[in-house]
Enzyme design. Structure first.
Site, PDB file in Angstrom:
ATOM      1  N   LYS A 269     -15.379   4.261 -25.971  1.00 56.53           N
ATOM      2  CA  LYS A 269     -14.000   4.255 -26.548  1.00 56.53           C
ATOM      3  C   LYS A 269     -13.272   5.071 -26.607  1.00 56.53           C
ATOM      4  CE  LYS A 269     -14.728   0.793 -30.090  1.00 56.53           C
ATOM      5  NZ  LYS A 269     -14.176   0.028 -30.037  1.00 56.53           N
TER       6      LYS A 269
ATOM      7  N   GLU B 261     -17.183   0.064 -35.272  1.00 61.69           N
ATOM      8  CA  GLU B 261     -16.081  -0.386 -33.984  1.00 61.69           C
ATOM      9  C   GLU B 261     -14.139  -0.310 -35.478  1.00 61.69           C
ATOM     10  OE1 GLU B 261     -15.326  -2.638 -31.299  1.00 61.69           O
ATOM     11  OE2 GLU B 261     -17.919  -1.883 -29.969  1.00 61.69           O
TER      12      GLU B 261
ATOM     13  N   HIS C 195     -29.940  -3.580 -21.288  1.00 61.04           N
ATOM     14  CA  HIS C 195     -28.686  -3.076 -20.500  1.00 61.04           C
ATOM     15  C   HIS C 195     -29.151  -2.962 -19.169  1.00 61.04           C
ATOM     16  CE1 HIS C 195     -25.774  -2.992 -23.177  1.00 61.04           C
ATOM     17  NE2 HIS C 195     -26.965  -2.625 -24.219  1.00 61.04           N
TER      18      HIS C 195
END
Ligand code: GLN
Ligand code: ZN
Length: 757
Positions: free
Chosen positions: A116, A608, A697
């Protein structure tokens, strides 16, 4: 006159043209020339748009086909060796190799790691560095885009590059650890050459982005700022050093002192530092005030902005520049595309295009006085006024409820140890999943038909029920202990709730780039939040009616809804979060009343939301955890509360994780080989934990023995009676062909482990 500039424009296109062009190229349907021509059209359109808006300096090199940090790594020839020699490929193909995991020969290798970008939802490709590495100019993209802009007649351009220290700060070392500052000399030398070449192209100003100055920096890095920038001092271009995303705090004097020609500050996140900076800035330097919010979709209150700018202009005169707070990459492109958005709400919003107009208007306002100024700002003032007073935003019922919040509303009756015996009884090592099952083409098609009116509500409901029947049967056959209804009815874990809550609005084209061609369309939380009716109870109780086994109710938590939406800026985030918490609290209670004995409240995005500075963590975590507790604590001791978190470090926030007081927490751990559990062991975490036993994933089917090995590792860290068995995360992106055998292996491993205990 005050100079206007911009740090970056969204590149995806107002109809996501770039996304579709990229994906066509990747599928082999279009040539690279076709992709490049779409990209060039977008650049030309966006430059023109900024020119027309009246900007004095327009950004170049803010465009990227994938990621601007990756572009920069290529510019510096910083390519990890596993990719081989990418120098014979075009810049675009080299970037795609790294981002998508292929080497120069086209064979699969590990892709560049993605992470991020500060506290945004944008993800960049982490530069990977090795000891003794030399940086040389390895790409012409930057220079070609400068030439391209010039050829289109734009002489007033300002190339934007990641600054050397921020780029280095964001990088990582290969297996062999070393001090990355060792590479600074070579790096600065390469910057010197880049700047020289830009000067040769007639460039006057270059922007170097140094948002790392908004972080807690070790002393050595602060010093490195001084030495790097003093070495760049003689460069033949003027440097604008741009900071954003937060106040400079202890880095303010450092930033003010650096020998550059101008400094940009995020005046939205650090309004208090503008005057201070103006005082500390040497008389030859420009101060750029990032006064238009580049991180949110609200129209600015220009009169308010002018009260900040007037004294600055007095002091600085022409040395005051105006800009958005940061690159506009983080907001959608154009509000005018939103034909269906409620008129009144639209009147309060500004996307990238509108933000540029605000900037131009602000400049006019700044140079006007009295009557003339009021006239210029009349429409803006009117909109701000109606927004402040609108009954669409302010709901006295919600406000009252917020006022009457008491501490015991965030407190369950008893602690975990007393609660547990009253809750459902389960075998040792209970098995479950995280909530969603594959979102098949059939499900998506049904939703599309329903939305377009080709399927009625009853038909859609039956379709979803059919899906629930299917997943219940599969889970029973597999032998899972705690079942889920599968979330077929959810397009997205935040949007689904936003659509049913008062206070949210949705756009059609409000896309923001998340990574590569991937975009998200965050809901807009504009007003007081309330829940007119139950949101999930019907699905969950239907699912429960089909089985004897416990059915887990499934909700998205308040903090995650907050962090994945554009939220109102007229009250603290904490208040907005508490409103969400109260709405979810009602849902939790309704689920319990409907006979649901296990309820999961997902907080995937809790971490986050952490502020950039350590000193601000506690405040955030206090209200975030409190909000979670408000939503969870209404239930009886006999109801089991779960929470789930995606990939997350827990070490430094463990007391807060424990304070959430969930009965069970499921976490993504398989990729860390259960090492994330060290934090739970060291903290003596008191309740149950479901560490994910395989990576959802990946399309690979996990093997029974690998799962068992992971479970044994988990048991070295947490007591057997606290261990749950589940995948890492929801299964919505997988196919049934992958999910069935994976879960079979997971359950076989569970049986094996039980036998051994
Ligand atoms: N319950 C959600 C799901 O299973 C959780 C998703 C997430 O953690 N991102 O899809
Ligand atoms: Zn998850």
């Amino acid at each position: 006159m005050t100079l206007l500039h911009n740090s970056g424009f969204p590149r995806i296109g107002h109809k996501r043209e770039l996304k579709f062009a990229l994906e066509r190229y990747w599928r082999g349907e279009d040539s690279l020339e076709k992709l490049e021509s779409t990209a060039a059209d977008l650049r030309a359109r966006h430059w023109q748009l900024q020119q027309d808006a009246g900007l004095d300096l327009i950004p170049v090199n803010d465009f990227s086909l994938y990621d601007q940090i990756l572009d920069h790594s290529l510019l510096l020839s910083a390519v990890p060796s596993r990719f081989g020699d990418l120098s014979r490929l075009t810049h675009a193909d080299a970037a795609f190799c790294i981002a998508r995991g292929k080497n120069a020969q086209g064979q699969p290798v590990a892709a560049g790691e993605m992470t991020k970008w500060f506290d945004t939802n944008y993800h960049f490709i982490v530069p990977e560095l090795r000891r003794g590495q030399q940086f040389l100019i390895g790409s012409n993209k930057l220079f070609e885009e400068v030439a391209e802009a010039r050829a289109l007649g734009h002489t007033n351009i300002k190339p934007v590059l990641p600054g050397p220290l921020t780029w280095l700060w964001l990088s990582k070392t290969g297996e062999a650890e070393f001090d990355r500052l060792e590479l600074l000399d070579s790096l600065v030398e390469a910057y010197g050459e880049i700047l020289l070449r830009l000067a040769g192209l007639g460039v006057e100003w270059v922007q170097l982005d140094e948002p790392a100055l908004a972080l807690d920096l070790p002393a050595a890095w602060k010093q490195a700022y001084e030495s790097a920038y003093s070495r760049l001092q003689g460069t033949p271009v003027k440097l604008l050093l741009a900071t954003y995303f937060g106040p400079l705090k202890d880095n303010l004097h450092l930033a003010a002192r650096l020998p550059v020609d101008g400094l940009h500050l995020d005046a939205v996140r650090a309004p208090g530092e503008l005057l201070n900076l103006a005082d500390h800035l040497p008389a030859y330097k420009v101060l750029s005030a990032g006064i238009i919010d580049g991180r949110n979709i609200w129209r600015s209150d220009l009169a308010q902005a002018l009260t900040v700018l007037d004294p600055l202009k007095q002091r600085l005169g022409k040395r005051l520049w105006l800009a958005p707070s940061c690159s506009l990459l983080h907001v959608p492109v154009d509000l005018l595309s939103e034909a269906e958005l409620d008129k009144e709400l639209k009147d309060w919003m500004a996307f990238a295009v509108q933000k540029l107009d605000e900037l131009a208007l602000l400049k006019q306002g700044l140079h006007a006085t009295g009557e003339q100024r009021s006239l210029l700002l009349a429409d803006n003032t009117r909109a701000a006024q109606t927004r402040r007073q609108s009954t669409r935003i302010h709901n006295p019922g919600v406000q009252e409820r917020l006022q009457s919040l008491t501490a015991d509303m965030a407190q369950r009756h008893s602690d975990y140890r007393k609660r547990r015996p009253q809750q459902i009884s389960l075998p040792l090592f209970p098995t479950t999943t995280i909530g969603s099952f594959p979102q098949t083409a059939e499900i998506r098609q049904a939703r599309r038909k329903f939305r377009q009116g080709q399927m009625d509500a009853a038909g859609y409901r039956e379709k979803m029920r059919e899906e629930i029947r299917k997943v219940v049967k599969i889970q029973e056959r597999l032998g899972l202990d705690v079942l889920v209804h599968g979330e077929a009815e959810r397009n997205d874990m935040v949007e689904y709730f936003g659509e049913q809550l008062e206070g949210f609005a949705f756009t059609r084209f409000g896309w923001v780039q998340s990574y590569g061609s991937r975009c998200v369309k965050p809901p807009i939380l504009f007003g007081d939040v309330s829940r007119p009716a139950p949101m999930t109870v019907e699905w969950s109780s239907y699912a429960q009616s089909l089985t004897e086994r416990p059915m887990k109710g499934m909700l998205t938590g308040p903090v995650t809804i907050l962090n994945w939406s554009f939220v109102r800026n007229d009250q603290p985030r904490a208040s907005t979060c508490r409103q969400l918490a109260l709405a979810l609290r009602d849902e939790v209670r309704d689920l319990e009343r409907a006979g649901i004995r296990v309820i999961q409240i997902d907080e995937a995005a809790l971490r986050e939301g952490l502020p950039l500075r350590r000193s601000d963590w506690q405040e955030y975590l206090d209200w975030a955890v409190e909000s979670f507790r408000i939503s969870a604590a209404a239930v009886q001791d006999s109801t089991q509360i779960h929470t789930h978190m995606c990939y997350s470090e827990f070490n430094d926030i463990m007391p807060f994780i424990a304070a959430m007081d969930a009965d069970v927490i499921t976490i993504e751990t398989s990729r860390s080989h259960m090492e994330l559990l060290d934090a739970f062991r060291d903290f003596d975490y008191p309740a149950e934990i479901g560490p994910g036993v395989y990576d959802i994933h990946s399309a690979n089917i996990p093997r029974q023995e690998d799962i068992l090995a992971l479970l044994k590792k988990a048991l070295e860290r947490i007591p057997a009676e606290h261990l749950w068995i589940n995948p890492d995360c929801g299964l919505k992106t997988r196919t049934w062909e992958e999910v069935q055998p994976a879960l079979e292996n997971m359950l076989a491993a569970a049986r094996q482990l039980r036998q051994q205990h």
